[in-house]
Motif scaffolding. Structure first.
Motif, PDB file in Angstrom:
ATOM      1  N   ASP A 177       5.411  13.922   3.196  1.00 36.71           N
ATOM      2  CA  ASP A 177       6.729  14.143   3.475  1.00 36.71           C
ATOM      3  C   ASP A 177       7.442  12.348   3.597  1.00 36.71           C
ATOM      4  O   ASP A 177       7.581  12.335   4.629  1.00 36.71           O
ATOM      5  CB  ASP A 177       6.858  14.823   4.867  1.00 36.71           C
ATOM      6  N   TYR A 178       7.358  12.133   2.308  1.00 32.79           N
ATOM      7  CA  TYR A 178       7.863  10.949   1.724  1.00 32.79           C
ATOM      8  C   TYR A 178       7.700  10.614   0.952  1.00 32.79           C
ATOM      9  O   TYR A 178       7.689  11.552  -0.399  1.00 32.79           O
ATOM     10  CB  TYR A 178       7.313   9.181   3.241  1.00 32.79           C
ATOM     11  N   GLY A 179       8.477   8.905   0.009  1.00 30.56           N
ATOM     12  CA  GLY A 179       8.984   9.244  -1.135  1.00 30.56           C
ATOM     13  C   GLY A 179       7.805  10.237  -2.095  1.00 30.56           C
ATOM     14  O   GLY A 179       8.505  10.604  -2.857  1.00 30.56           O
ATOM     15  N   ALA A 189       1.822   1.065  -4.035  1.00 33.08           N
ATOM     16  CA  ALA A 189       3.158   2.128  -3.710  1.00 33.08           C
ATOM     17  C   ALA A 189       3.699   2.840  -5.361  1.00 33.08           C
ATOM     18  O   ALA A 189       4.102   2.274  -5.894  1.00 33.08           O
ATOM     19  CB  ALA A 189       4.149   2.037  -3.423  1.00 33.08           C
ATOM     20  N   ALA A 190       3.360   4.373  -4.648  1.00 36.14           N
ATOM     21  CA  ALA A 190       4.611   5.055  -6.363  1.00 36.14           C
ATOM     22  C   ALA A 190       5.539   5.895  -6.433  1.00 36.14           C
ATOM     23  O   ALA A 190       5.390   6.461  -7.201  1.00 36.14           O
ATOM     24  CB  ALA A 190       3.122   5.059  -7.032  1.00 36.14           C
ATOM     25  N   THR A 191       6.481   5.513  -5.356  1.00 33.01           N
ATOM     26  CA  THR A 191       7.748   6.149  -5.846  1.00 33.01           C
ATOM     27  C   THR A 191       8.781   6.000  -6.905  1.00 33.01           C
ATOM     28  O   THR A 191       8.396   4.819  -7.105  1.00 33.01           O
ATOM     29  CB  THR A 191       8.544   6.600  -4.193  1.00 33.01           C
ATOM     30  N   GLY A 236      -3.969  12.763  -9.234  1.00 31.85           N
ATOM     31  CA  GLY A 236      -5.283  12.546  -8.811  1.00 31.85           C
ATOM     32  C   GLY A 236      -5.398  11.097  -7.296  1.00 31.85           C
ATOM     33  O   GLY A 236      -6.527  11.284  -7.059  1.00 31.85           O
ATOM     34  N   ASP A 237      -4.480  11.235  -6.636  1.00 34.15           N
ATOM     35  CA  ASP A 237      -4.701  10.768  -5.596  1.00 34.15           C
ATOM     36  C   ASP A 237      -5.766  12.268  -4.937  1.00 34.15           C
ATOM     37  O   ASP A 237      -6.820  11.286  -3.620  1.00 34.15           O
ATOM     38  CB  ASP A 237      -3.294  10.922  -4.927  1.00 34.15           C
ATOM     39  N   VAL A 238      -5.643  13.426  -5.061  1.00 32.74           N
ATOM     40  CA  VAL A 238      -6.511  13.500  -4.101  1.00 32.74           C
ATOM     41  C   VAL A 238      -7.963  14.027  -4.289  1.00 32.74           C
ATOM     42  O   VAL A 238      -8.390  14.064  -3.673  1.00 32.74           O
ATOM     43  CB  VAL A 238      -5.831  15.074  -4.203  1.00 32.74           C
ATOM     44  N   GLY A 245       0.438  -1.173   0.009  1.00 31.71           N
ATOM     45  CA  GLY A 245       0.043   0.425   0.093  1.00 31.71           C
ATOM     46  C   GLY A 245       0.710   1.705  -0.146  1.00 31.71           C
ATOM     47  O   GLY A 245       0.031   2.466  -0.494  1.00 31.71           O
ATOM     48  N   ILE A 246       1.609   1.371   0.778  1.00 30.02           N
ATOM     49  CA  ILE A 246       2.663   2.415   0.495  1.00 30.02           C
ATOM     50  C   ILE A 246       4.031   2.225   0.553  1.00 30.02           C
ATOM     51  O   ILE A 246       4.848   0.997   0.746  1.00 30.02           O
ATOM     52  CB  ILE A 246       2.568   3.417   2.234  1.00 30.02           C
ATOM     53  N   THR A 247       4.729   3.223   0.121  1.00 34.06           N
ATOM     54  CA  THR A 247       6.796   3.100  -0.331  1.00 34.06           C
ATOM     55  C   THR A 247       7.399   2.210   0.474  1.00 34.06           C
ATOM     56  O   THR A 247       7.572   1.602  -0.133  1.00 34.06           O
ATOM     57  CB  THR A 247       6.731   4.465  -0.727  1.00 34.06           C
ATOM     58  N   PRO A 248       7.162   2.814   2.152  1.00 40.05           N
ATOM     59  CA  PRO A 248       8.084   2.409   2.770  1.00 40.05           C
ATOM     60  C   PRO A 248       7.600   0.676   3.033  1.00 40.05           C
ATOM     61  O   PRO A 248       8.828   0.170   3.143  1.00 40.05           O
ATOM     62  CB  PRO A 248       7.753   2.962   3.991  1.00 40.05           C
ATOM     63  N   ASN A 272     -10.991   3.175  -7.372  1.00 40.66           N
ATOM     64  CA  ASN A 272     -10.023   3.633  -7.411  1.00 40.66           C
ATOM     65  C   ASN A 272      -9.293   3.092  -8.226  1.00 40.66           C
ATOM     66  O   ASN A 272      -9.236   2.352  -8.508  1.00 40.66           O
ATOM     67  CB  ASN A 272     -10.344   4.096  -5.942  1.00 40.66           C
ATOM     68  N   PHE A 273      -8.191   3.938  -8.807  1.00 44.99           N
ATOM     69  CA  PHE A 273      -6.650   3.363  -9.209  1.00 44.99           C
ATOM     70  C   PHE A 273      -6.086   2.362  -8.744  1.00 44.99           C
ATOM     71  O   PHE A 273      -4.743   1.778  -8.493  1.00 44.99           O
ATOM     72  CB  PHE A 273      -5.915   5.042  -9.066  1.00 44.99           C
ATOM     73  N   MET A 274      -6.302   2.263  -7.682  1.00 45.06           N
ATOM     74  CA  MET A 274      -5.521   1.216  -6.240  1.00 45.06           C
ATOM     75  C   MET A 274      -6.210   0.046  -6.919  1.00 45.06           C
ATOM     76  O   MET A 274      -5.657  -0.973  -6.966  1.00 45.06           O
ATOM     77  CB  MET A 274      -6.222   1.202  -4.630  1.00 45.06           C
ATOM     78  N   ALA A 275      -7.623   0.195  -6.470  1.00 43.27           N
ATOM     79  CA  ALA A 275      -8.405  -1.387  -7.166  1.00 43.27           C
ATOM     80  C   ALA A 275      -7.683  -1.660  -9.048  1.00 43.27           C
ATOM     81  O   ALA A 275      -7.329  -3.093  -8.790  1.00 43.27           O
ATOM     82  CB  ALA A 275      -9.627  -0.934  -7.639  1.00 43.27           C
ATOM     83  N   VAL A 292      -1.658  13.483  -1.788  1.00 41.69           N
ATOM     84  CA  VAL A 292      -1.462  13.252  -0.448  1.00 41.69           C
ATOM     85  C   VAL A 292      -1.739  11.515  -0.631  1.00 41.69           C
ATOM     86  O   VAL A 292      -2.182  11.417  -2.102  1.00 41.69           O
ATOM     87  CB  VAL A 292      -2.503  14.219   0.648  1.00 41.69           C
ATOM     88  N   PRO A 293      -1.411  11.062  -0.414  1.00 37.81           N
ATOM     89  CA  PRO A 293      -1.742   9.169  -0.540  1.00 37.81           C
ATOM     90  C   PRO A 293      -3.285   8.865  -0.459  1.00 37.81           C
ATOM     91  O   PRO A 293      -4.146   9.974   0.510  1.00 37.81           O
ATOM     92  CB  PRO A 293      -1.522   8.843   0.551  1.00 37.81           C
ATOM     93  N   SER A 294      -3.960   8.229  -0.865  1.00 34.23           N
ATOM     94  CA  SER A 294      -5.064   8.174  -1.494  1.00 34.23           C
ATOM     95  C   SER A 294      -5.803   7.791   0.831  1.00 34.23           C
ATOM     96  O   SER A 294      -5.092   7.800   0.902  1.00 34.23           O
ATOM     97  CB  SER A 294      -5.111   6.187  -1.656  1.00 34.23           C
ATOM     98  N   GLY A 295      -6.928   8.594   0.417  1.00 36.28           N
ATOM     99  CA  GLY A 295      -7.257   8.323   1.784  1.00 36.28           C
ATOM    100  C   GLY A 295      -7.725  10.135   1.994  1.00 36.28           C
ATOM    101  O   GLY A 295      -8.030   9.890   3.317  1.00 36.28           O
TER     102      GLY A 295
END
Ligand code: VNL
Length: 391
Positions: free
Chosen positions: A171-173, A127-129, A253-255, A103-106, A303-306, A225-228
């Motif tokens: 504030d991350y990747g 994840a999209a970095t 488009g995350d926003v 779900g997230i870069t880290p 959404n784009f995650m799906a 900002v990330p999805s959500g």
């Protein structure tokens, strides 16, 4: 003595037979370890991807190349140490053939060394970095990259009266990628970023940052900002009357995430974003996808995650077919590279060199259509490679 030896022999044979039976059973199963944030701040991402993966399996069956595909879903609560531990357990204990989700870069980065050491393909669906695919030669991505989306918006903005911008990113990747690539391209096109603001990923409070933006009076606020998290930004942007003060909201488009967009209200109308997927993408393949997804999930809009999850399953299924169910990690990986197909997002391609996704990026504007809010596509930049790749 004789008896004892006989006993030992038979038990050894029995044990061997049991082990062989186990191996056989294992042999006929193809396991996908799907690690997602199912609870916590990124839970909507997990919910969307799991639903999409299950839809893909319902539509395409669970027997592929003579193997029974088994999906093992694990909740990492989007804590990277947990992701890593779960990946390790899935590889060692469950002997999964593929790791997927992230779900997230880290979380994606924390798993990379496990994919490499165990030679297990790691399909990154969210994840999209940009740099993620460089963390392991076993990583394949079916989501997008922030440089892809951000550069495309920075092409559009200056041609549409937006020259002076403030950026606001998590504030991350991915946020740092968005900030950098948007700014560089905007400058190249004669615009300027007068201030770059970063908010924490965990429990962000947007209020003080938005107040600052209001005082700076840019033509537009560029947001990642990330999805959500998009709905909270939108709400506070509107509550501060920033739109009325003449500041436009733009972003990746995350926003205006399709998971939340319909509940954002009419204040969201007119917001322009750039992204690889909109639930309103006007293609037959997408119409079918959105309909089937809604039907299987109480009317939920994908959404784009799906779409990242759905296409990730497609990439895995195809690799399994091409290797006729006989391939290990290296063979599967090879069969993932270079796949080209029509996704609900439009055409997409897994670049064999970078293992990253090449796809169209669309410019979209929020509009009300049939009573619902959608990201309506009005322009397209075709076959965008990740601008973050140097090779
Ligand atoms: C990431 C990028 C996560 C974009 C997102 O939502 C997103 C990431 C959870 O790379 O962490 O929309």
């Amino acid at each position: 003595m004789m008896q004892k030896r006989f006993f030992l022999k038979t038990t050894a044979v029995a044990a061997l037979a049991l082990a062989a039976g186990h191996v056989l059973a294992q042999d006929n199963v193809f396991k996908i370890g799907l690690i997602l944030p199912m609870t916590g701040q990124q839970a909507t991402t997990g919910r969307q991807i799991e639903a999409a993966a299950r839809l893909y399996m319902a539509q395409n069956g669970d027997m592929v190349a003579g193997k029974k595909v088994q999906l093992i879903v694990k909740d990492d609560t989007s804590i990277p140490d947990v992701t890593k531990r779960l990946a390790q357990e899935l590889v060692v204990n469950e002997k999964v053939n593929v790791l997927a989700g992230f779900g997230i870069t880290p979380s994606a980065l924390a798993t990379a060394s496990i994919a490499t050491q165990s030679k297990t393909p790691q399909v990154v669906m969210a994840a999209a970095t940009s740099s993620i695919t460089e963390a392991s030669p076993y990583i394949v991505r079916t989501s997008f990259t922030l440089p892809q989306a951000s550069v495309s918006l920075a092409e559009w903005a200056p041609k549409n009266g937006i020259k002076k911008v403030v950026s606001l990113v998590s504030d991350y990747g991915p946020g740092i990628d968005a900030e950098k690539y948007f700014k560089e391209r905007l400058i190249l096109n004669g615009g300027q970023v007068i201030e770059s603001l970063r908010v924490p990923l965990r429990n962000p409070d947007f209020a003080p940052f938005l107040q600052k933006v209001r005082d700076l009076k840019p033509d537009a606020l560029f947001v990642f900002v990330p999805s959500g998290a998009g709905a909270a930004v939108m709400k506070q942007f509107l509550e501060r009357g920033m739109d009325k003060a003449g500041i436009r909201l733009i972003g990746t488009g995350d926003v205006t995430d399709d998971d939340q967009l319909n509940d954002m209200g009419d204040g969201a109308i007119g917001v322009v974003t750039s992204h690889h997927y909109s639930a309103a993408h006007p293609s037959a393949v997408n119409k079918k996808f959105v309909e089937a997804f809604g039907k299987a999930n109480k009317g939920m809009r994908p959404n784009f995650m799906a779409v990242g999850g759905y296409d990730g399953m497609r990439v895995i299924y195809e690799a399994l077919k091409v290797t006729k169910g006989q391939g290990g990690g290296d063979a599967l990986l090879a069969a993932m590279k270079g796949q080209i197909f029509e996704s609900p997002r439009g055409p997409m391609f897994i670049d064999a060199q970078t293992r990253d996704v090449v796809q169209n990026i669309y410019l979209r504007k929020v509009e009300r259509k049939d009573g619902q809010l959608y990201n309506v596509e009005f322009d397209v930049i075709k076959d965008v490679k990740d601008p973050g790749k140097t090779k």
